[in-house]
Design an enzyme around this catalytic site. Structure first.
Site, mmCIF file in Angstrom:
data_model
loop_
_atom_site.group_PDB
_atom_site.id
_atom_site.type_symbol
_atom_site.label_atom_id
_atom_site.label_comp_id
_atom_site.label_asym_id
_atom_site.label_seq_id
_atom_site.Cartn_x
_atom_site.Cartn_y
_atom_site.Cartn_z
ATOM 1 N N ASP A 259 -7.164 4.363 -4.361
ATOM 2 C CA ASP A 259 -7.795 4.245 -3.043
ATOM 3 C C ASP A 259 -8.403 5.630 -2.783
ATOM 4 O OD1 ASP A 259 -7.821 2.221 -0.570
ATOM 5 O OD2 ASP A 259 -7.526 4.199 0.286
ATOM 6 N N LYS B 249 0.860 -1.192 0.000
ATOM 7 C CA LYS B 249 0.000 0.000 0.000
ATOM 8 C C LYS B 249 0.888 1.231 0.000
ATOM 9 C CE LYS B 249 -4.417 1.075 0.232
ATOM 10 N NZ LYS B 249 -5.601 0.278 -0.164
HETATM 11 P P1 NDP Z 1 -13.017 7.904 -2.675
HETATM 12 O O1 NDP Z 1 -11.926 8.887 -2.489
HETATM 13 O O2 NDP Z 1 -13.585 7.678 -4.016
HETATM 14 O O3 NDP Z 1 -14.240 8.248 -1.690
HETATM 15 C C1 NDP Z 1 -14.052 8.312 -0.328
HETATM 16 C C2 NDP Z 1 -15.361 8.735 0.315
HETATM 17 O O4 NDP Z 1 -15.230 8.638 1.733
HETATM 18 C C3 NDP Z 1 -15.713 10.175 0.015
HETATM 19 O O5 NDP Z 1 -17.099 10.324 0.053
HETATM 20 C C4 NDP Z 1 -15.059 10.908 1.180
HETATM 21 O O6 NDP Z 1 -15.667 12.156 1.488
HETATM 22 C C5 NDP Z 1 -15.273 9.941 2.322
HETATM 23 N N1 NDP Z 1 -14.195 10.052 3.296
HETATM 24 C C6 NDP Z 1 -12.878 9.812 3.080
HETATM 25 N N2 NDP Z 1 -12.167 10.056 4.179
HETATM 26 C C7 NDP Z 1 -13.052 10.464 5.097
HETATM 27 C C8 NDP Z 1 -12.923 10.853 6.443
HETATM 28 N N3 NDP Z 1 -11.722 10.873 7.059
HETATM 29 N N4 NDP Z 1 -14.037 11.180 7.109
HETATM 30 C C9 NDP Z 1 -15.247 11.172 6.504
HETATM 31 N N5 NDP Z 1 -15.432 10.816 5.214
HETATM 32 C C10 NDP Z 1 -14.350 10.462 4.540
HETATM 33 O O7 NDP Z 1 -12.445 6.541 -2.059
HETATM 34 P P2 NDP Z 1 -12.952 5.049 -2.303
HETATM 35 O O8 NDP Z 1 -14.416 5.012 -2.464
HETATM 36 O O9 NDP Z 1 -12.082 4.457 -3.330
HETATM 37 O O10 NDP Z 1 -12.539 4.370 -0.914
HETATM 38 C C11 NDP Z 1 -13.442 4.284 0.191
HETATM 39 C C12 NDP Z 1 -12.985 3.197 1.132
HETATM 40 O O11 NDP Z 1 -12.945 1.943 0.440
HETATM 41 C C13 NDP Z 1 -11.568 3.361 1.706
HETATM 42 O O12 NDP Z 1 -11.555 2.811 3.010
HETATM 43 C C14 NDP Z 1 -10.713 2.503 0.791
HETATM 44 O O13 NDP Z 1 -9.544 2.082 1.434
HETATM 45 C C15 NDP Z 1 -11.658 1.345 0.555
HETATM 46 N N6 NDP Z 1 -11.416 0.534 -0.628
HETATM 47 C C16 NDP Z 1 -11.346 1.089 -1.879
HETATM 48 C C17 NDP Z 1 -11.159 0.285 -2.979
HETATM 49 C C18 NDP Z 1 -11.171 0.823 -4.356
HETATM 50 O O14 NDP Z 1 -11.107 0.018 -5.297
HETATM 51 N N7 NDP Z 1 -11.253 2.117 -4.572
HETATM 52 C C19 NDP Z 1 -10.951 -1.161 -2.831
HETATM 53 C C20 NDP Z 1 -11.116 -1.657 -1.497
HETATM 54 C C21 NDP Z 1 -11.315 -0.822 -0.451
HETATM 55 P P3 NDP Z 1 -15.180 13.499 0.724
HETATM 56 O O15 NDP Z 1 -15.778 13.411 -0.645
HETATM 57 O O16 NDP Z 1 -15.701 14.610 1.549
HETATM 58 O O17 NDP Z 1 -13.676 13.426 0.723
HETATM 59 O O1 2IT Z 2 -7.975 -1.446 -0.573
HETATM 60 C C1 2IT Z 2 -7.916 -1.953 -1.711
HETATM 61 O O2 2IT Z 2 -8.028 -3.162 -1.890
HETATM 62 C C2 2IT Z 2 -7.743 -1.053 -2.860
HETATM 63 N N1 2IT Z 2 -7.691 0.154 -2.674
HETATM 64 C C3 2IT Z 2 -7.615 -1.615 -4.237
HETATM 65 C C4 2IT Z 2 -6.211 -2.074 -4.498
HETATM 66 C C5 2IT Z 2 -5.920 -2.503 -5.913
HETATM 67 O O3 2IT Z 2 -4.746 -2.841 -6.147
HETATM 68 O O4 2IT Z 2 -6.804 -2.522 -6.768
#
Ligand code: NDP
Ligand code: 2IT
Length: 445
Positions: free
Chosen positions: A165, A125
């Site tokens: 992420d 990561k």
């Molecule tokens: P994005 O940046 O697309 O969206 C994140 C969302 O969460 C936004 O709505 C953001 O609000 C909110 N957010 C982020 N940080 C905070 C915080 N500290 N407090 C309150 N709200 C917060 O990220 P993803 O959707 O990609 O990721 C979301 C979660 O999923 C994370 O935990 C990530 O690690 C996990 N994840 C993502 C994957 C992926 O493929 N993208 C895969 C597996 C897990 P705002 O718009 O105001 O910033």
């Molecule tokens: O938390 C996660 O699994 C991710 N943000 C996706 C990682 C990836 O390599 O697609």
């Protein structure tokens, strides 16, 4: 002192300043008692001492010049945690809260998650404390180029393959891929989540959110139930939350909430996803704008109640770590929640997760239920290696199968070790055993 207790004490001593990493490590280690207590091979090989220590941590300076000509400096990280079953694989997070503890917790989780996908990917990561919010397109591009100018030295299609992420989506992956290609003069699958015209995989954008819902749906099917008519609370409004919402809606459920860092919306009639996509993906705006076109929805600022106060059948936290605490868990249970599926990484505090399990809520930990994202990333790597691309339907079918396999493998592992119905234990054990076997096979490295 037993083996696990010794390792926990050691991890606590060495990482006292890393609360998120300690939380993730302790959760996994507690689950592994039943495995390592009955098999001396692990202790003899110092396996747990090795698995809690990253193979390599890279920290670097990311200098860039903002639009006013001022020099800015951010901190960049890549934690290459474990390569026992494949090249390091895991996302990059750009958020002001990023520090070594957060990147280590995410990298550690990634080891077991990636193992659960059944595909050959190790755990890693990275990220930066850079905040993309409020930055111009050019600032984001200059930052991404500077970040990659250093990261390029440590990654590669067969070495370490980053992805997105929080704060890193298609736009940032594009700028970083462009810079990588320019520096290395090679067009390879060194990043995933790429754009469709330049090596990206169909379904990757949707994969994490869809995969989460596929896993919950697999459970519902196993008890003869479905999403039809279910009320669902989702947090976040980014990549994961948006596509989880889309799939719940396709399966006949009603999503009534979404959040961002400034507040949450409650829409009894069901979230209008086209409006959310316009606000979040096109305008990069705030959720508060939703009520301008949907006056029957309620918007509440952070600190003014909680998204978890709503009465729902299913809760899917999809924003960030520790966003759902014990009090939230108690309210959800009192309001009759039946299923909690984590889309984010470690969104539930440990006591909240335990409370769900103790109260017979079916609980899917992120390392199982959000594995569809990295799983399709691994499929993107396969397609890049073959210089080929599958259709949306082909990748989606593989994703559905993967999530069903993870569900049944975690279920079987939990049963085998006397933890029937505990998917935290099941996912940790099933994910661990494959990595551990690979580490045993490869000697003390
Ligand atoms: P994005 O940046 O697309 O969206 C994140 C969302 O969460 C936004 O709505 C953001 O609000 C909110 N957010 C982020 N940080 C905070 C915080 N500290 N407090 C309150 N709200 C917060 O990220 P993803 O959707 O990609 O990721 C979301 C979660 O999923 C994370 O935990 C990530 O690690 C996990 N994840 C993502 C994957 C992926 O493929 N993208 C895969 C597996 C897990 P705002 O718009 O105001 O910033
Ligand atoms: O938390 C996660 O699994 C991710 N943000 C996706 C990682 C990836 O390599 O697609």
């Amino acid at each position: 002192m037993g083996y696990i207790d010794k390792i926990i004490a050691d991890v606590e001593k060495k990482n006292a300043d890393q609360p998120e990493f300690l939380q993730a490590a302790k959760e996994v280690l507690e689950s592994l008692r039943v495995v390592v207590d009955s098999d001396k091979r692990y202790e003899d090989a110092g396996l747990l001492e090795r698995i809690v220590e990253p193979e390599r941590i890279i920290q670097f300076r990311v200098p860039w010049v903002d639009d006013s000509g001022k020099v800015q400096v951010n901190r960049g990280y890549r934690v290459q945690f474990n390569s026992a079953i494949g090249p390091y694989k895991g996302g990059l997070r750009f958020h002001p809260s990023v520090n070594l503890s957060i990147i280590k917790f995410l990298g550690f989780e990634q080891i077991f998650k990636n193992s659960l996908t059944g595909l050959p990917i190790g755990g890693g990561k990275g990220g930066s404390d850079f905040d993309p919010k409020g930055k111009s397109e050019n600032e984001v591009m200059r930052f991404c180029q500077s970040f990659m100018t250093e990261l390029v030295k440590y990654i590669g299609a067969d070495t370490d393959v980053p992805a997105g992420d929080i704060g890193v989506g298609g736009r940032e992956i594009g700028y970083m891929f462009g810079q990588y290609k320019r520096l290395k003069n090679e067009f390879v699958g060194v990043l995933t989540g790429k754009g469709l015209p330049w090596g990206g995989s169909l379904t990757r954008t949707e994969a994490t959110g869809y995969g989460l819902v596929y896993m919950v749906n697999e459970y519902l099917k196993s008890i003869g139930d479905s999403f039809a008519g279910k009320k669902v609370a989702i947090s976040g409004s980014g990549n994961v939350a948006i596509f989880a919402t889309q799939k719940v809606q396709q399966l006949g459920g009603t999503v009534v909430t979404l959040t961002d860092s400034t507040g949450y919306i409650y829409h009894e009639a069901g979230i209008d996803l086209d409006t959310i996509k316009e606000i979040k993906l096109v305008k990069r705006g705030r959720l508060s704008e939703y009520t301008a076109t949907h006056s029957d929805a309620v918007y509440k600022e952070t600190g003014n109640g909680s998204v978890w106060d709503t009465k729902v059948d299913v809760a899917l936290p999809c924003a960030t770590q520790n966003e759902l605490d014990l009090n939230n868990a108690k309210t959800l249970v009192a309001n009759g929640v039946k299923i909690v599926g984590e889309g984010a990484n470690m969104p539930s505090t440990m006591d909240a997760a335990d409370y769900f399990i103790d109260n017979n809520v079916v609980f899917f930990p992120g390392k199982a239920s959000n594995a569809g994202g990295v799983g399709v990333s691994a499929l993107e790597m396969s397609q890049n290696s073959m210089r080929y691309s599958w259709t949306f339907e082909e990748v989606d079918a593989k994703l559905q199968q993967m999530m069903a396999n993870i569900f049944w493998n975690a279920d079987a592992a939990a049963k085998e070790y006397g933890k029937d119905g505990n998917f935290i234990a099941g996912a940790n054990i099933a994910g661990f055993k494959k990595v551990a076997q690979a580490m045993l096979d490869q000697g003390i490295v």
